[in-house]
Design an enzyme around this catalytic site. Structure first.
Site, mmCIF file in Angstrom:
data_model
loop_
_atom_site.group_PDB
_atom_site.id
_atom_site.type_symbol
_atom_site.label_atom_id
_atom_site.label_comp_id
_atom_site.label_asym_id
_atom_site.label_seq_id
_atom_site.Cartn_x
_atom_site.Cartn_y
_atom_site.Cartn_z
ATOM 1 N N ARG A 1 -0.909 15.734 8.191
ATOM 2 C CA ARG A 1 -1.595 14.871 9.153
ATOM 3 C C ARG A 1 -1.155 15.190 10.571
ATOM 4 O O ARG A 1 -1.963 15.158 11.504
ATOM 5 C CB ARG A 1 -1.318 13.400 8.833
ATOM 6 C CG ARG A 1 -2.033 12.987 7.561
ATOM 7 C CD ARG A 1 -1.814 11.534 7.238
ATOM 8 N NE ARG A 1 -2.117 11.312 5.826
ATOM 9 C CZ ARG A 1 -2.316 10.125 5.274
ATOM 10 N NH1 ARG A 1 -2.237 9.035 6.025
ATOM 11 N NH2 ARG A 1 -2.590 10.013 4.001
ATOM 12 N N ASP B 1 -3.302 2.563 -5.569
ATOM 13 C CA ASP B 1 -2.193 2.571 -4.613
ATOM 14 C C ASP B 1 -2.010 1.271 -3.846
ATOM 15 O O ASP B 1 -1.238 1.226 -2.894
ATOM 16 C CB ASP B 1 -2.358 3.742 -3.638
ATOM 17 C CG ASP B 1 -3.599 3.589 -2.777
ATOM 18 O OD1 ASP B 1 -4.495 2.811 -3.143
ATOM 19 O OD2 ASP B 1 -3.666 4.250 -1.728
ATOM 20 N N GLU B 2 -2.703 0.237 -4.232
ATOM 21 C CA GLU B 2 -2.527 -1.038 -3.532
ATOM 22 C C GLU B 2 -2.312 -2.168 -4.524
ATOM 23 O O GLU B 2 -2.889 -2.186 -5.603
ATOM 24 C CB GLU B 2 -3.765 -1.351 -2.672
ATOM 25 C CG GLU B 2 -3.971 -0.364 -1.538
ATOM 26 C CD GLU B 2 -5.158 -0.748 -0.660
ATOM 27 O OE1 GLU B 2 -5.508 -1.952 -0.627
ATOM 28 O OE2 GLU B 2 -5.717 0.147 -0.018
ATOM 29 N N ASP C 1 0.862 -1.177 0.000
ATOM 30 C CA ASP C 1 0.000 0.000 0.000
ATOM 31 C C ASP C 1 0.905 1.235 0.000
ATOM 32 O O ASP C 1 1.696 1.422 0.919
ATOM 33 C CB ASP C 1 -0.874 -0.063 1.272
ATOM 34 C CG ASP C 1 -1.903 1.058 1.307
ATOM 35 O OD1 ASP C 1 -1.749 2.050 0.578
ATOM 36 O OD2 ASP C 1 -2.858 0.930 2.098
ATOM 37 N N LEU C 2 0.815 2.021 -1.032
ATOM 38 C CA LEU C 2 1.638 3.228 -1.105
ATOM 39 C C LEU C 2 1.155 4.242 -0.068
ATOM 40 O O LEU C 2 -0.052 4.456 0.082
ATOM 41 C CB LEU C 2 1.551 3.840 -2.499
ATOM 42 C CG LEU C 2 2.460 3.377 -3.635
ATOM 43 C CD1 LEU C 2 3.439 2.286 -3.213
ATOM 44 C CD2 LEU C 2 1.677 2.976 -4.840
ATOM 45 N N TYR D 1 -1.318 10.039 -3.630
ATOM 46 C CA TYR D 1 -1.364 11.269 -4.439
ATOM 47 C C TYR D 1 -0.382 12.316 -3.899
ATOM 48 O O TYR D 1 0.301 13.000 -4.662
ATOM 49 C CB TYR D 1 -2.778 11.877 -4.449
ATOM 50 C CG TYR D 1 -3.821 11.091 -5.209
ATOM 51 C CD1 TYR D 1 -3.547 9.868 -5.796
ATOM 52 C CD2 TYR D 1 -5.120 11.600 -5.336
ATOM 53 C CE1 TYR D 1 -4.521 9.163 -6.486
ATOM 54 C CE2 TYR D 1 -6.109 10.902 -6.023
ATOM 55 C CZ TYR D 1 -5.802 9.681 -6.596
ATOM 56 O OH TYR D 1 -6.778 8.997 -7.268
#
Length: 762
Positions: free
Chosen positions: A108, A163-164, A71-72, A76
DNA sequence: TGGGGTCCT
DNA sequence: AGGACCC
């Protein structure tokens, strides 16, 4: 990017360590993280899983597979930071309309969560840098590169979103373990609860496999970082569900392995229905309507209780997922099944405005189609009408003439596609009256490759059978040759259909291909090779037209003819060289659409009409002739024997193959053990063995150098396949019943024609 | 409440 | 054609 709009509102309270992916890494000890629970609580008393003894809830595959999920990290945002490194140390948000769809970790840390409104994000973080992420081109391209890199490690790569990726690395692990002292093996990265006490370790060998899997996952992640500059998370486990769930435990840029004895305690850490991928909005609501509020209540529920609401199969699937059981295979889907572009807006209320919007979308899609290389046979228009409180969408679709794409006049192509789109729009709304749309989506599906010179190869094959329904027929390609397929739809012939009663339902056939995987940083090893199972989506065969597919080998032209980005060569790795390429046409019934000019009709697929009296200009003349000739001259083809078992039940291990000849039906029926005897022909005073699926008469007229080449090929291939069989039969750790059921079907290997097509290169 | 995708019915 | 699911 992110799922679950609703539960922020719906699920009040109930803090969830997985909910915000920034919680774990910033505050590792916060919020009911499983790691702070006493180990004793995590050990499953056998009584508490008694309800799982319903046989349908047990895995048929056990721990035989090793699955990696990658998983990146904030995908984005990472892509934008690569494009503009000055963004790295700034709080960054990716904006689509008035939503922040994802944020980098700086943002975040400042409290900007994903999928928040721009307004709210800016209140929390006034210096938030916003980059528009409405154009997905860069993300899509980067995403493709990621998948292609991963395909260098192992052929079984399944994308999930941009992304996965899931990888089934079972074979790779197996081959590495044969040359490694597993006693010295220690896992890389985190493991779920590894330092806690647990009664007994699983003795099936999965610990070594998962440990090796963690090393492979690390190499994969390192490769993504060094080649693309992307950081990622990985999860390693024995199935897709567990790999995905456990990978989220250490974010970002880290990895976690779940050893099998921890599965039950791990699953117990998930309480909310929506934490299980596969239980979505609708199922969640339904379950709550039944009084099942959470996973603790779901898990002991009998299948029968759920079956009333969901049907037996969905009920079983849901319960299995709730227990962490997931036998679904990793399926490489190849190039995308559809290309779409959409835009949302406050209001489009006039025909000219709608036309302008659609023109923009179609322009982009033409570019993408051109670069893909395939041609769409179906166009779909979706709109969202403005209805306060509703986001309902409606769509209409129609077949489009492939001829529009055969020529290279994009201006007239645009014009004609726009006409089609307007036609569809008028089916959705009365364009003469005021309307109010808030979204337009245009989607091209039913993507098929142009017929290439590779089709010539099918001259060597003659169909012995014309099965009812769709059957995938394909030869195998070697790692040094490009492989493609041409699909040929024949007219219905029931003569043998009954004897093929156990053929799969349409759309469920599986194609095998040989891949030779390498691992970057390792020199390719003989043992590191795989059988890839490619689930090929078929268009529904229309009307009375049945179809089958023959295989062709295509030379280097594959890349130019279909789905370029997915067939792109990466370095010198052989693993992605043998990709399938589908070309499809239909023969037989001389049906053609009424509305040729616009291609507007209700049929969702086109019929390539090869009748001699077909009007010209309907379709590419050369192609049709090729198809027709291929049909007439092909006779024997390699067939992937379909399995009666569901796809879910089948593992990546038990591929079966058989070659189809005149006795196909008999063999399918009897499951008998005899081998197809190679045909022997007299040529140049010597006896030549030729594979059963080769048309002797065609072979006979070949130039002698070509004959020699082919014979050499067949010899090579025969030897290779013998090795392959040995390897495959000696290295399976499947449950016994499984293995025997698969070996009961004949290992009949189809002939491979891997170098012949070089004669047809331009 | 984005802009994509998948598969099933 | 719509609906479920995924990101």
């Amino acid at each position: 990017m992110e799922r679950r709009w609703e539960e922020e509102q719906n699920d009040i309270g109930g803090e969830d360590p997985e909910e915000e992916d920034d919680v774990d890494w910033r505050m590792p000890s916060a919020l009911g993280s499983p790691s702070i629970k006493a180990p004793s609580m995590l050990i499953q008393p056998s009584s508490s899983i008694a309800h799982r003894s319903e046989t349908c809830l047990q895995s048929k595959l056990g721990h035989s597979r090793t699955i990696v999920h990658i998983d990146l990290d904030c995908f984005y945002a990472q892509v934008e930071m690569l494009r503009n490194p000055t963004l790295r140390d700034k709080p960054l948000g990716i904006q689509q309309k008035n939503i922040v769809v994802t944020t980098n970790y700086v943002a975040r840390a400042r409290g900007v969560s994903k999928l928040s409104y721009i307004k709210e994000a800016l209140i929390k973080c006034p210096d938030l840098v916003l980059v528009s992420g409405e154009d997905l081109t860069n993300y899509r391209e980067t995403s493709t590169k990621v998948t292609e890199l991963l395909e260098q490690f192992c052929p079984l790569v399944e994308r999930l979103g941009f992304d996965e990726n899931f990888m089934d690395v079972t074979k790779l692990v197996e081959s590495r373990l044969t040359s490694t002292d597993s006693k010295k093996l220690v896992h890389i990265g985190h493991s779920y609860e590894s330092d806690a006490q647990i009664a007994t370790q699983c003795q099936c060998g999965c610990r070594d496999r998962l440990t090796m899997g963690s090393h492979i996952a690390k190499e994969m992640r390192d490769t993504l970082k060094s080649k693309l500059g992307l950081t990622s998370c990985a999860g390693v486990a024995t199935n897709k569900l567990l790999a995905k769930l456990v990978g989220a435990h250490h974010k970002p840029n880290d990895q976690t392995v779940l050893f099998s004895e921890w599965t039950d305690s791990f699953m117990q850490t998930f309480t909310k229905l929506r934490q299980i991928p596969g239980i979505g909005h609708s199922s969640g609501k339904k379950l709550k309507g039944m009084g099942i509020q959470n996973l603790e209540e779901l898990r002991p529920t009998p299948v029968s209780t759920l079956a009333d609401q969901f049907g037996k199969q969905q009920a079983e699937t849901m319960l299995r997922l709730a227990h962490g059981v997931d036998d679904t295979p990793v399926v490489s889907k190849g190039p995308p099944q559809s290309l779409s572009d959409e835009d949302s807006f406050k209001k489009v209320g006039t025909l000219p405005a709608a036309k302008e919007m659609m023109t923009g979308l179609i322009k982009n899609l033409i570019k993408r189609l051109r670069s893909d290389g395939r041609i769409p046979y179906t166009m779909r228009l979706t709109v969202r009408k403005y209805v306060p409180g509703s986001w309902h969408r409606e769509s209409r679709q129609t077949g489009i003439s492939p001829n529009l794409f055969q020529k290279h006049d994009d201006a007239s192509l645009l014009e004609q596609l726009l006409e089609v789109a307007v036609g569809l729009l008028q089916k959705l709304i009365d364009t003469n009256r005021p309307f109010h749309l808030t979204l337009i989506n245009i989607c091209f599906t039913n993507l098929r490759s142009k017929v290439t010179k590779g089709a010539i190869d099918s001259f060597f094959s003659k169909p012995a059978v014309k099965p009812k329904g769709l059957v995938t027929l394909q030869s195998q390609g070697m790692c040094d040759g490009k492989t493609g397929e041409m699909e040929v739809h024949s007219s219905k012939d029931d003569s043998i259909a009954n004897e093929l009663g156990d053929l799969p339902a349409a759309n469920t056939e599986v194609v095998d291909k040989m891949h030779f995987g390498t691992v970057s940083g390792h020199k390719p090893r003989e043992e590191e090779r795989y059988v890839i199972k490619h689930k090929q989506k078929q268009p529904s065969s229309s009307g009375s037209v049945a179809s089958f597919r023959t295989s062709v080998n295509v030379t280097g032209k594959v890349e130019a003819e279909g789905s370029k980005s997915f067939f792109k060569k990466l370095g010198s790795s052989p693993s992605n060289k043998s990709k399938s390429l589908s070309c499809r046409g239909e023969l037989g019934t001389a049906r053609k659409p009424e509305s040729v000019a616009t291609g507007l009709r209700e049929q969702s697929s086109w019929t390539v009409d090869t009748a001699r009296d077909a009007p010209e200009g309907e379709f590419d003349e050369d192609n049709s002739l090729l198809l027709e000739e291929a049909i007439r001259s092909s006779q024997n083809v390699a067939l992937k024997q379909p399995s009666k078992r569901t796809l879910e039940e089948s593992s990546s291990h038990d591929t079966t193959e058989c070659s189809v000849d005149d006795s196909l039906a008999k063999r399918l029926k009897n499951d008998s053990d005899h081998e197809t005897k190679p045909t022997t022909i007299k040529q140049n005073m010597e006896e030549i063995e030729i594979p059963p699926d080769i048309d002797r008469s065609v072979f006979n007229v070949l130039p002698s150098n070509m004959k020699e080449e082919l014979i050499a090929d067949w010899e090579r291939e025969k030897r290779r396949r013998e090795d392959e069989c040995l390897l495959a039969s000696s290295s399976q750790n499947l449950p016994k019943n499984k293995k025997s059921s698969s070996s009961a079907k004949k290992k009949q290997l189809p002939a491979v024609r891997n170098t012949i097509t070089k004669y047809f290169k331009h």
